[in-house]
Design a protein around this motif. Sequence first.
Motif, mmCIF file in Angstrom:
data_model
loop_
_atom_site.group_PDB
_atom_site.id
_atom_site.type_symbol
_atom_site.label_atom_id
_atom_site.label_comp_id
_atom_site.label_asym_id
_atom_site.label_seq_id
_atom_site.Cartn_x
_atom_site.Cartn_y
_atom_site.Cartn_z
ATOM 1 N N THR A 2 0.839 -1.182 0.000
ATOM 2 C CA THR A 2 0.000 0.000 0.000
ATOM 3 C C THR A 2 0.883 1.244 0.000
ATOM 4 O OG1 THR A 2 -1.679 -1.166 1.258
ATOM 5 C CG2 THR A 2 -1.791 1.238 1.235
ATOM 6 N N PRO A 3 0.651 2.175 -0.929
ATOM 7 C CA PRO A 3 1.457 3.399 -0.941
ATOM 8 C C PRO A 3 1.301 4.188 0.364
ATOM 9 C CG PRO A 3 0.234 3.150 -2.988
ATOM 10 C CD PRO A 3 -0.294 2.115 -2.047
ATOM 11 N N TRP A 15 -4.515 10.437 -0.146
ATOM 12 C CA TRP A 15 -4.270 9.638 -1.343
ATOM 13 C C TRP A 15 -3.581 10.437 -2.446
ATOM 14 C CZ3 TRP A 15 -7.724 5.133 -3.200
ATOM 15 C CH2 TRP A 15 -7.825 4.190 -2.168
ATOM 16 N N THR A 16 -2.700 9.748 -3.149
ATOM 17 C CA THR A 16 -1.984 10.302 -4.286
ATOM 18 C C THR A 16 -2.270 9.452 -5.519
ATOM 19 O OG1 THR A 16 -0.038 8.914 -3.910
ATOM 20 C CG2 THR A 16 -0.143 11.010 -2.701
ATOM 21 N N GLN A 18 -0.356 7.378 -6.753
ATOM 22 C CA GLN A 18 0.133 6.027 -6.498
ATOM 23 C C GLN A 18 -0.960 5.142 -5.888
ATOM 24 O OE1 GLN A 18 2.020 8.825 -5.786
ATOM 25 N NE2 GLN A 18 3.262 8.458 -7.629
ATOM 26 N N HIS A 19 -1.804 5.734 -5.042
ATOM 27 C CA HIS A 19 -2.922 4.963 -4.479
ATOM 28 C C HIS A 19 -3.911 4.566 -5.575
ATOM 29 C CE1 HIS A 19 -1.362 6.956 -0.833
ATOM 30 N NE2 HIS A 19 -1.882 5.928 -0.185
ATOM 31 N N SER A 22 -2.269 1.835 -7.721
ATOM 32 C CA SER A 22 -2.224 0.564 -6.999
ATOM 33 C C SER A 22 -3.594 -0.099 -6.970
ATOM 34 C CB SER A 22 -1.713 0.803 -5.576
ATOM 35 O OG SER A 22 -1.747 -0.385 -4.818
#
Length: 657
Positions: A2-3, A15-16, A18-19, A22
């Motif tokens: 998990t980021p 959250w970014t 990357q989330h 993913s």
Amino acid sequence: MTPVENRELSPYTGWTRQHWASTADGLLHAVQRYRSPSGARFDLPGPVSANGSRSDGLEGFARTFLLQGFRVVGEQGRDPTGLLERYAEGLAAGTDPTSPERWPRPDELGQAKVEAASIALILRITRRWLWDELDDRVRQRVVDWLSTVVGQPYPPINWVWFRVVVESFLREVGGPWSAADIEEDLAVHASLRRGDGWYSDGQERAFDHYVGWALHLYPMLWTHWFDVVGSLCPVGTYRTWTADLARYLDDLVHLVGSDGSPLLQGRSLIYRFAAAAPFWVGAVTGHGGLSPGLVRRACSGVLRHFADRGVPDSDGLLNPGWHGSWPGMRQAYSGAGSPYWASKGMLGLALPAHHPVWNAVEEPLPSESSDHARAVSAPGWLVSHRRADGVAIVLNHGTDHAGTGERRSDSALYARIGYSTATVPPLTGATVDDPVDNTVAIVDGVGDATHRTGFERLYVREADDEVLTAASRGRACWIDTQEDETADHGYGRRGAVVEGPVLTVASVLRAGVEVRLVRVDGAGWDARVPGCFVRMGGWPVASDSEPTARGGTSRTRVSFESSELRSLVFGIRGFTGGGLASEFGTSPLGAWTAVPWLATDDVPVGEVLAGGVLLDRGGVPPVDPTVLAIPDGEGGHEVTVAWPDGVSTTVELPGTP
């Protein structure tokens, strides 16, 4: 893995990009175990739709292909999942008429028309990396399969965009297409426009999430990703659409709760975070009018709302339901692959990592930063939210997925007086046919309630002192739907009709408190039918424990409080009693659903009734307004609601023509 959350960039969700990436990659990899040998279908576990398993397998392919395509575009051709080649294999098998995995063609099965659009859209935006690399024979088979849409009939709803997208792709790759088809479809779209950025999904009063994730999404992506502006799409039409999107999003952002929940209203709710799609459309095209930080706050809020509540499930899959699996939310067209239209809500992944929407600091949602109220004219909604509880509510006097004068049962998804981001009407059980929550009904001696679908909208207004008012009226009807065997698409159902009196209902909304006004007009109806009375229901609140009503000092104040919400009704004028209706297993939000209600002793024809209705998170004493009703001499009334702080609001309840 998990980021890591980034609370500096994303102070509200953490959250970014990357989330998002993913989450998307996890969804794509989880479905691979259900891939057919040649890859044309994803035969996911779960219920089979009315269209059959072959159609459901095609849905699984096409709707996850959407997500795969967004990932590739956002990475500018790089394939972060390593799955693009597998989708290419599926294209080859699905369009091969000799393959045991061949797809039903759009001219054979209506649902294939829907899925063809997803396939064509992704082939267009990934053309350099997928289409141009396919074998000539495969490309020809794909063209042959897609081209069966040409000249086919399409229902005059959001479906017309599926043909527009497919034929526009065919046009660009030298396949058959029809300018007449596209002209016809654009004319249908124009006929659905209702003003202020809103569209109806059909000629009926059908306002729901399809406005955003279909009737704005496809036109804007069509003009952004296809070479059509100035040729197939007039420049003036394009400018209208861009203005419509910005106006719509200005309303829509007020319909996201501070917890990220979208409004629980309308069909196809199992698409869940597809509700984020129209915000992303604004960012992708540059025409949304919202700041990048607010767009990401809204979209990450919606996606994280579900991610924090068990979506996807423990196997990494999207199932029919809301937070968890709940098959009662399905419509007849919903199969195991259907929930993957949620992929639309991940459209933002088509934007590269350097895009401003991924790099601006999150801004608060309106529902968490302010108290606000607005009248939204097209759907006939009063919208309100308060910073204290972050719940967005809608009071509905214009939407029922029907036309004025139609006789259908009330759809739980469309015809209730109230909807919110924290409640949902019972979707199964006895009250589907005999509704209690957010209704005003005549109840007969055996307990059957009338329906309001087909009502006439009277007005939707913003008054002074941040008060909203709206009113509607229609002949109340008892409708026996037992013989209606048509497929359940989430709309009201037909049946034998017994007509009752005319009900005029108005909502006066201030600071989240609704004063609901009611008058019964009995022309053509025997008000002396024994055992009948008027019942007014409040908000449905879900609970995991069996509900118990809480009353005040009188019989006409009834509330129910769960661990998170309070639903309260209180009599102001004419109501003599009340109670709590509860059902088990009728809501995706909890084991039990409780609805407080008020009632009269009989049917007081020509008198004005008034009750207070409130949904909040508790802790704030509700106001107690008073109501004065003065006859206007023409069968109607002028009604004044006096609030405890001295503000007064006057509305009319016009007489029945």
